[in-house]
Motif scaffolding. Structure first.
Motif, PDB file in Angstrom:
ATOM      1  N   VAL A 146      83.482  65.847  21.172  1.00  0.00           N
ATOM      2  CA  VAL A 146      82.654  66.669  22.165  1.00  0.00           C
ATOM      3  C   VAL A 146      81.719  67.490  21.729  1.00  0.00           C
ATOM      4  N   ASP A 147      80.699  67.918  22.207  1.00  0.00           N
ATOM      5  CA  ASP A 147      79.775  68.751  21.767  1.00  0.00           C
ATOM      6  C   ASP A 147      79.546  70.028  22.774  1.00  0.00           C
ATOM      7  N   ALA A 148      79.758  70.975  22.001  1.00  0.00           N
ATOM      8  CA  ALA A 148      79.945  72.611  22.388  1.00  0.00           C
ATOM      9  C   ALA A 148      78.470  73.011  23.085  1.00  0.00           C
ATOM     10  N   THR A 149      77.395  72.313  22.499  1.00  0.00           N
ATOM     11  CA  THR A 149      76.403  72.680  22.832  1.00  0.00           C
ATOM     12  C   THR A 149      75.916  72.784  24.493  1.00  0.00           C
ATOM     13  N   VAL A 150      76.858  71.739  25.117  1.00  0.00           N
ATOM     14  CA  VAL A 150      76.666  71.576  26.586  1.00  0.00           C
ATOM     15  C   VAL A 150      77.394  72.482  27.465  1.00  0.00           C
ATOM     16  N   LEU A 151      78.422  73.120  26.943  1.00  0.00           N
ATOM     17  CA  LEU A 151      79.537  74.060  27.540  1.00  0.00           C
ATOM     18  C   LEU A 151      78.614  75.354  28.057  1.00  0.00           C
ATOM     19  N   VAL A 157      74.957  75.717  35.261  1.00  0.00           N
ATOM     20  CA  VAL A 157      74.662  74.595  34.957  1.00  0.00           C
ATOM     21  C   VAL A 157      74.889  73.969  33.753  1.00  0.00           C
ATOM     22  N   GLY A 158      75.683  73.007  33.455  1.00  0.00           N
ATOM     23  CA  GLY A 158      76.286  72.365  32.298  1.00  0.00           C
ATOM     24  C   GLY A 158      77.890  72.138  32.492  1.00  0.00           C
ATOM     25  N   GLU A 159      78.108  71.845  31.269  1.00  0.00           N
ATOM     26  CA  GLU A 159      79.874  71.371  31.560  1.00  0.00           C
ATOM     27  C   GLU A 159      80.783  72.497  31.418  1.00  0.00           C
ATOM     28  N   ASP A 160      81.885  72.521  32.139  1.00  0.00           N
ATOM     29  CA  ASP A 160      82.985  73.197  31.943  1.00  0.00           C
ATOM     30  C   ASP A 160      83.544  73.306  30.987  1.00  0.00           C
ATOM     31  N   ILE A 161      84.580  74.253  30.536  1.00  0.00           N
ATOM     32  CA  ILE A 161      85.191  74.031  29.178  1.00  0.00           C
ATOM     33  C   ILE A 161      86.322  72.837  29.664  1.00  0.00           C
ATOM     34  N   GLU A 162      86.888  72.710  30.774  1.00  0.00           N
ATOM     35  CA  GLU A 162      87.880  71.795  31.061  1.00  0.00           C
ATOM     36  C   GLU A 162      87.242  70.117  30.655  1.00  0.00           C
ATOM     37  N   SER A 163      86.130  70.198  30.598  1.00  0.00           N
ATOM     38  CA  SER A 163      85.482  68.848  30.425  1.00  0.00           C
ATOM     39  C   SER A 163      85.810  68.202  29.239  1.00  0.00           C
ATOM     40  N   LEU A 164      86.233  68.969  28.204  1.00  0.00           N
ATOM     41  CA  LEU A 164      86.901  68.566  26.892  1.00  0.00           C
ATOM     42  C   LEU A 164      88.041  67.854  26.982  1.00  0.00           C
ATOM     43  N   LEU A 165      88.747  68.365  28.005  1.00  0.00           N
ATOM     44  CA  LEU A 165      90.118  67.404  28.201  1.00  0.00           C
ATOM     45  C   LEU A 165      89.907  66.330  29.222  1.00  0.00           C
ATOM     46  N   ILE A 189      79.985  73.785  16.939  1.00  0.00           N
ATOM     47  CA  ILE A 189      80.768  75.223  17.268  1.00  0.00           C
ATOM     48  C   ILE A 189      80.194  76.348  17.064  1.00  0.00           C
ATOM     49  N   ASP A 190      79.055  76.399  16.110  1.00  0.00           N
ATOM     50  CA  ASP A 190      78.358  77.499  15.818  1.00  0.00           C
ATOM     51  C   ASP A 190      77.268  77.578  17.043  1.00  0.00           C
ATOM     52  N   LYS A 191      77.167  76.748  17.745  1.00  0.00           N
ATOM     53  CA  LYS A 191      76.048  76.832  18.817  1.00  0.00           C
ATOM     54  C   LYS A 191      76.514  77.785  20.004  1.00  0.00           C
ATOM     55  N   ILE A 192      77.604  78.067  19.897  1.00  0.00           N
ATOM     56  CA  ILE A 192      78.217  78.968  21.138  1.00  0.00           C
ATOM     57  C   ILE A 192      78.579  80.248  20.381  1.00  0.00           C
ATOM     58  N   ALA A 193      78.077  80.655  19.309  1.00  0.00           N
ATOM     59  CA  ALA A 193      78.240  82.009  18.933  1.00  0.00           C
ATOM     60  C   ALA A 193      77.537  83.252  19.704  1.00  0.00           C
ATOM     61  N   ARG A 194      78.007  84.355  19.697  1.00  0.00           N
ATOM     62  CA  ARG A 194      77.710  85.406  20.427  1.00  0.00           C
ATOM     63  C   ARG A 194      76.311  85.639  19.669  1.00  0.00           C
ATOM     64  N   LYS A 195      75.324  85.953  20.887  1.00  0.00           N
ATOM     65  CA  LYS A 195      74.134  86.166  20.170  1.00  0.00           C
ATOM     66  C   LYS A 195      73.842  87.300  19.523  1.00  0.00           C
ATOM     67  N   GLY A 196      74.570  88.455  19.819  1.00  0.00           N
ATOM     68  CA  GLY A 196      74.618  89.718  18.882  1.00  0.00           C
ATOM     69  C   GLY A 196      75.917  90.144  18.401  1.00  0.00           C
ATOM     70  N   VAL A 205      75.850  83.294  28.821  1.00  0.00           N
ATOM     71  CA  VAL A 205      76.397  81.962  29.581  1.00  0.00           C
ATOM     72  C   VAL A 205      76.877  80.963  28.695  1.00  0.00           C
ATOM     73  N   SER A 206      76.249  80.640  27.630  1.00  0.00           N
ATOM     74  CA  SER A 206      76.697  79.708  26.613  1.00  0.00           C
ATOM     75  C   SER A 206      77.360  80.037  25.352  1.00  0.00           C
ATOM     76  N   GLY A 207      77.678  81.471  25.232  1.00  0.00           N
ATOM     77  CA  GLY A 207      78.146  82.284  23.844  1.00  0.00           C
ATOM     78  C   GLY A 207      79.418  82.645  24.214  1.00  0.00           C
TER      79      GLY A 207
END
Length: 417
Positions: A146-151, A157-165, A189-196, A205-207
């Motif tokens: 799965v790709d974390a960038t769509v979570l 808008v996007g996919e929920d965390i449960e979409s992994l399962l 997984i690095d794309k959901i890093a906290r922005k600050g 939203v996606s971090g």
């Protein structure tokens, strides 16, 4: 007289008539069932009969160590598809083998073996996703990438965390017992890093919000999973899935994390002993010194780092490794194109000079092994277009031919001039 439903829909799953092959009406009540539900019911009935007859290989929720590949065997299998990356292969082999041992552990055992989720750090094009896909070929458990960038957080808008399962359930043919023994590879997984560095009062939203949502999956809990995705079918019945025995493997490029590592290494020791302690540091490959605190500095929250206890890195691919990637693996790029031409009765050959040129071009653009494919595709596109309609039986790709085709494809060719 009661008014009939218009249009009809399946009373089991709610699928409308135009979305199904056929709706089968009931002979008694005003009810319908779609052909897809009939097929699922048929499979469920067959599985039930197999279990009654004792033909099922494993009892529900149990596993066996019979025929489980040992770490050295897993590593050998990875070697046939992935060049280099010895450290990452070792960590993956051990993690997968221990996952099988956790599944085979007796339920009344006093010692509860905890799962060791793993995170891989490496530049783009070094083989993180390829390692995961190769592992999938060998495993006897459900596996999904799965790709974390769509979570995103729930409600956006996007996919929920449960979409992994949800995807893991699909890989297990909606058998919950099998899915609860599966493996999930979370890419990017690095794309959901906290922005600050500091938590923000505004929505990330996606971090960080996604990281918080992943915690319950990684640590092990019962999650209600929408079998068809939560947004498109809000009326569906949720399926409870226990993530306690699901192994999570994460991968990410973490672009720029070398600066975090360099800062930590330079400030680790203060005083005259500083020079001697840093004398052995290889500055051309700082990723080998990656530590959990570097991931925290990059933007992963401490809670999620703690639930990914195994941290490994992938080496940047040098010129020799890229050259081997072109020709040596079972699914090497050159072998793939030779097979394509062979299906047309044409023998394809690459000269050593042409292969060297392709590697040099990939290094110039710093795309790693992933860039090799696009370069070869640009070189071969005209030949693949013309040769199937000709009577050519042999075709050789030379360095001069490759340069000409790269120029036609608007590739920069300064390094060849």
């Amino acid at each position: 007289m009661a008014k009939k439903k218009t249009p009809y829909s399946c009373d089991f799953c709610g699928r409308p008539a135009d979305a199904s092959e056929i709706l089968i009406p009931s002979a008694v009540a005003d009810a319908h069932i779609c052909s897809e539900c009939v097929e699922h019911l048929d499979e469920a009935l067959k599985e039930y009969r197999r279990e009654l007859a004792g033909e099922s290989k494993k009892a529900a929720g149990e596993a066996s160590m019979d025929n489980v590949p040992k770490p050295l065997e897993i590593r050998k299998f990875l070697d046939s598809y992935v060049i280099g990356q010895d450290s990452a292969k070792k960590y993956l082999s051990v993690a997968v083998y221990n996952h099988y041992k956790r599944l085979a552990q007796k339920k009344n055992d006093d010692v509860d073996i905890e799962k060791s989720n793993i995170i891989m750090v490496g530049p783009t094009g070094t083989g993180k996703t390829l390692l995961a896909k190769t592992i999938a070929k060998l495993l006897d458990v459900p596996f999904t990438i799965v790709d974390a960038t769509v979570l995103t957080e729930a409600g956006y808008v996007g996919e929920d965390i449960e979409s992994l399962l949800t995807r893991l359930l699909q890989a297990a043919d909606y058998n919950v017992d099998k899915a609860e023994r599966g493996i999930v590879f979370i890419d990017e997984i690095d794309k959901i890093a906290r922005k600050g560095d500091n938590p923000s009062i505004t929505r990330d939203v996606s971090g960080e919000g996604v990281q918080q949502g992943l915690l319950k999956l990684l640590e092990g809990s019962v999650v209600n999973v929408p079998p068809q995705g939560g947004r498109k079918h809000p009326e569906q019945k949720m399926i409870p899935v226990d993530t306690k025995n699901i192994l999570f493997i994460c991968g990410g490029a973490f672009d720029g994390i070398e600066r975090k590592i360099a800062q930590r290494l330079n400030t680790h020791v203060v005083g005259y002993s500083n020079n001697s302690s840093r004398a052995g540091i290889k500055k051309d490959n700082l990723l080998q010194y990656v530590a959990p605190q570097d991931l925290k500095s990059f933007g992963l929250i401490p809670e999620i780092i703690g639930r990914l206890p195994i941290l490994t890195h992938l080496e940047p691919l040098d010129r020799d490794a890229l050259r081997r990637v072109l020709t040596e693996p079972k699914n090497a790029i050159v072998k793939q194109y030779k097979k394509l031409f062979e299906m047309d009765g044409v023998q394809l050959t690459f000269t050593p000079e042409a292969l060297d040129l392709i590697v040099d071009k990939a290094i110039e653009y710093k795309l790693g092994a992933r860039g090799l494919r696009s370069i070869v595709e640009s070189i071969m596109i005209d030949a693949m277009f013309e040769i199937p309609s000709s009577k050519t039986k042999e075709f050789t790709v030379t360095a001069d031919y490759a340069i000409d085709k790269l120029k036609e494809a608007n590739f920069e060719t300064a390094i060849f001039n």
